[in-house]
Design a protein around this motif. Structure first.
Motif, PDB file in Angstrom:
ATOM      1  N   LYS A 124       1.220  -1.428  -0.216  1.00  0.00           N
ATOM      2  CA  LYS A 124       0.078   0.281   0.438  1.00  0.00           C
ATOM      3  C   LYS A 124       1.153   1.036  -0.308  1.00  0.00           C
ATOM      4  O   LYS A 124       0.537   1.990  -1.068  1.00  0.00           O
ATOM      5  N   ALA A 125       2.029   1.213   0.766  1.00  0.00           N
ATOM      6  CA  ALA A 125       2.875   2.643   0.793  1.00  0.00           C
ATOM      7  C   ALA A 125       3.547   2.310  -0.528  1.00  0.00           C
ATOM      8  O   ALA A 125       3.550   3.774  -0.809  1.00  0.00           O
ATOM      9  N   GLU A 163       1.349   3.860  -3.189  1.00  0.00           N
ATOM     10  CA  GLU A 163       0.678   5.441  -2.870  1.00  0.00           C
ATOM     11  C   GLU A 163       2.074   6.200  -3.308  1.00  0.00           C
ATOM     12  O   GLU A 163       2.028   7.594  -4.118  1.00  0.00           O
ATOM     13  N   LYS A 164       3.255   6.105  -2.921  1.00  0.00           N
ATOM     14  CA  LYS A 164       4.456   6.469  -3.421  1.00  0.00           C
ATOM     15  C   LYS A 164       4.230   6.328  -5.226  1.00  0.00           C
ATOM     16  O   LYS A 164       5.127   7.768  -5.147  1.00  0.00           O
ATOM     17  N   LYS A 194       1.828   6.887  -7.029  1.00  0.00           N
ATOM     18  CA  LYS A 194       1.084   7.828  -7.166  1.00  0.00           C
ATOM     19  C   LYS A 194       1.939   8.626  -7.659  1.00  0.00           C
ATOM     20  O   LYS A 194       1.692   9.680  -8.671  1.00  0.00           O
ATOM     21  N   LEU A 195       2.156   9.307  -6.313  1.00  0.00           N
ATOM     22  CA  LEU A 195       2.707  10.192  -6.658  1.00  0.00           C
ATOM     23  C   LEU A 195       4.087  10.531  -7.597  1.00  0.00           C
ATOM     24  O   LEU A 195       4.157  11.965  -7.610  1.00  0.00           O
ATOM     25  N   PHE A 228      -3.568  14.717  -0.735  1.00  0.00           N
ATOM     26  CA  PHE A 228      -5.237  13.350  -0.254  1.00  0.00           C
ATOM     27  C   PHE A 228      -5.267  13.988   1.348  1.00  0.00           C
ATOM     28  O   PHE A 228      -5.075  13.362   2.088  1.00  0.00           O
ATOM     29  N   GLN A 251      -6.999  12.063   3.707  1.00  0.00           N
ATOM     30  CA  GLN A 251      -6.111  10.654   3.883  1.00  0.00           C
ATOM     31  C   GLN A 251      -5.065  11.465   5.314  1.00  0.00           C
ATOM     32  O   GLN A 251      -4.778  10.482   6.331  1.00  0.00           O
ATOM     33  N   SER A 301      -4.856  11.378   9.748  1.00  0.00           N
ATOM     34  CA  SER A 301      -2.930  10.659   9.647  1.00  0.00           C
ATOM     35  C   SER A 301      -2.483  10.631  11.339  1.00  0.00           C
ATOM     36  O   SER A 301      -2.842  11.633  11.601  1.00  0.00           O
TER      37      SER A 301
END
Length: 561
Positions: free
Chosen positions: A133-134, A137-138, A140-141, A359, A362, A366
């Protein structure tokens, strides 16, 4: 069945039937088994896998693992089912599914290893899910910063700089700056509680502290307060003291009785001196004058002694009323400067994160974000109250609660270590061992109640009640043993022995589970890291291309779990 596949051997005895055998080719390894054994094996094979049985001229070819088939063949012949040493349990599970053998048929010696492997696999899914998942997300960035345009592209790049320290040189610089800033902020918090970094309050701070009541206490803090008070005493005593030297300066004049009759002698020496002076010559008046002279200092000394307590009685009463604050100290000014600077920079960092976060939803959930918000809110509220009510800084009040809440700043360390695999592995170990840790806590709680009750009813005076015995039970079961409370009687010592033994046994059973999970995560993370490094080594392609390839693989794995 094809008759060419059946072999006949000469019977050992004419009364016995001929033994029919079949040749099975398992991925190149041939096994010759009896027809009855093959029939027993074949009927267990699920229908969906029977199409994989390829019948040749003289043998049946099956493309499966030979070692797994050998173990299953031995089981069908009446033996025990064992896990081959050169076969992974996951592969053996697939073989068992193909041959239609239940996994519970495994022998006890191999079933433990088999179950432990799949338990570890379930535990590792926690690591795989979070890491995938991390990385997604990376990715996607990275795609946003590379392919997007305008504001979205700037958002992607800024967020990578703020959260990925290995993204670029700018990200590394920001990470080092954040580490220094957090360290300085914690230093200001910690050093401010040590006496080496504290100083007494100055006059201005005391004046601000007392406000309108400063005039009552300034004599205790001003350096020239005593001279002023003595000067006032001298001024008040000048009329009496100047009259006395005038009397003593005149040698045995008649003004002495006149002057002595004026001040506070109360006519006792005057009454006695007047008849004696009339009846006798002046020679006898000299000795009477001497007592008068000596009585004058005594009489003048008495008012001086009386006047001093009168002047000093006010500070004495003030001392009884005056109570210096317990926290009558302040930090050095440079610590305040460091803290103000850190607060300003943390505020700027929070604003930048809110602006450039791609995001927002999200970010709301956090943990580290709310740590920053709460820490800044506490600091701003603290300084606001200190500004409005400066006296609250030195007295027990609600400000003490805010001062305790500053400990939230320590959680900013998580922002530094969250990118290290060791810290993430520790969190995964806690997450995987949560049930075991809760079970251990439950057992400790029950044992604490039991042994605290036993030691209280043992009659030992060191345990006045059961709640006070809780501390002793916990310290004993965890093998800490501070020694502040110890049993004295024989019965209470016996209870203490059983309490210590039960605590050791309990911890020895539960803690290894957490240790095993940690070692499992740590070993797997190292293997996973090396595999990713090896896949991307010596590839002269852009980082976005590499991440795009990884994204496809990770998304497939992500959907699988």
């Amino acid at each position: 069945m094809n008759k060419s596949l059946i072999r006949t051997d000469e019977p050992v005895s004419p009364t016995k039937e001929r033994l029919k055998t079949i040749i099975l080719n398992i991925s190149g390894t041939r096994y010759e088994v009896s027809e009855n054994t093959w029939t027993s094996i074949k009927k267990n094979i699920p229908v969906k896998f029977r199409e994989n049985l390829h019948q040749l001229d003289t043998e049946i070819y099956i493309e499966r693992h030979p070692a797994a088939f050998q173990s299953i063949l031995y089981y069908e012949q009446g033996g025990e089912l064992h896990l081959p040493s050169d076969l992974c349990p996951s592969s053996f599970k697939k073989e068992l599914e193909f041959w239609g053998v239940d996994e519970v048929c495994l022998a006890k010696c191999c079933f433990t290893k088999y179950i432990a492997y799949f338990d570890d696999s379930e535990v590792l899914k926690i690591l795989e899910f979070d890491e995938n998942k991390a990385r997604a997300e990376k990715l996607k960035l990275m795609n946003m910063s590379a392919s997007a345009r305008g504001w979205r592209r700037l958002q992607g790049r800024m967020w990578l700089i703020l959260n990925e320290p290995f993204y670029s040189k700018m990200a590394k610089v920001y990470f080092i700056f954040s580490a220094i800033l957090i360290t300085v902020s914690l230093f200001a918090l910690i050093a401010g509680t040590h006496h080496s970094f504290q100083r007494p309050l100055n006059i201005k701070e005391w004046q601000i502290y007392y406000g309108d009541e400063w005039y009552k206490y300034k004599s205790y803090f001003l350096g020239n307060s005593e001279p002023e008070s003595t000067a006032e005493l001298e001024e008040t005593s000048e009329p009496e003291s100047t009259a006395e030297p005038e009397v003593t300066s005149e040698p045995e004049s008649t003004a002495e009785p006149e002057v002595t009759s004026e001040p506070e002698s109360t006519a006792e020496p005057e009454v006695t001196s007047e008849p004696e002076s009339t009846a006798e010559p002046e020679v006898t008046s000299e000795p009477t004058a001497e007592p008068e002279v000596t009585s004058e200092p005594e009489s003048t000394a008495e008012p001086e002694v009386i006047s001093e307590p009168e002047v000093t009685s006010e500070p004495a009463s003030e001392e009884n009323e005056f109570a210096a604050p317990e926290n009558a100290f302040a930090r050095y000014f440079f610590l305040d400067i460091l803290e103000f600077t850190c607060i300003a920079l943390f505020t700027l960092d929070l604003i930048v994160r809110l602006i450039f976060c791609p995001f927002r939803f999200q970010l709301i959930f956090s943990f580290l974000h709310w740590v920053d918000v709460f820490a800044l809110a506490v600091m701003y509220l603290k300084y606001t109250i200190e500004t409005i009510f400066p006296k609250e800084k030195y007295e027990a009040s609600v400000l003490d609660i805010l001062h305790c809440l500053q400990i939230v700043r320590i959680f900013r360390l998580f922002r530094l270590v969250k990118n290290f695999i060791g810290f993430r592995v520790l969190l995964y170990a806690f997450k995987a061992s949560f049930k075991e840790l809760m079970l251990m806590s439950l057992f400790l709680f029950v044992a604490m109640l039991v042994f605290s009750t036993f030691v209280f009813f043992s009659g030992d005076d060191n345990f006045p009640n059961i709640p006070d015995s809780f501390w002793w039970a916990i310290v004993t079961m965890t093998t800490v043993g501070y020694g502040d409370v110890v049993p004295k009687t024989t019965l209470s010592k016996t209870v203490g022995v059983f309490c210590a033994i039960s605590g050791v046994c309990l911890i020895a059973v539960i803690i290894p589970i957490f240790v095993n999970n940690f070692m499992l995560f740590y070993t797997y993370s190292k293997v996973w890291g090396k595999r990713a490094e090896k896949q991307h080594r010596d590839k002269p392609v852009k980082i976005t291309q590499v991440l795009a390839v990884d994204a496809i693989k990770n998304n497939l794995n992500y959907k699988r779990y």
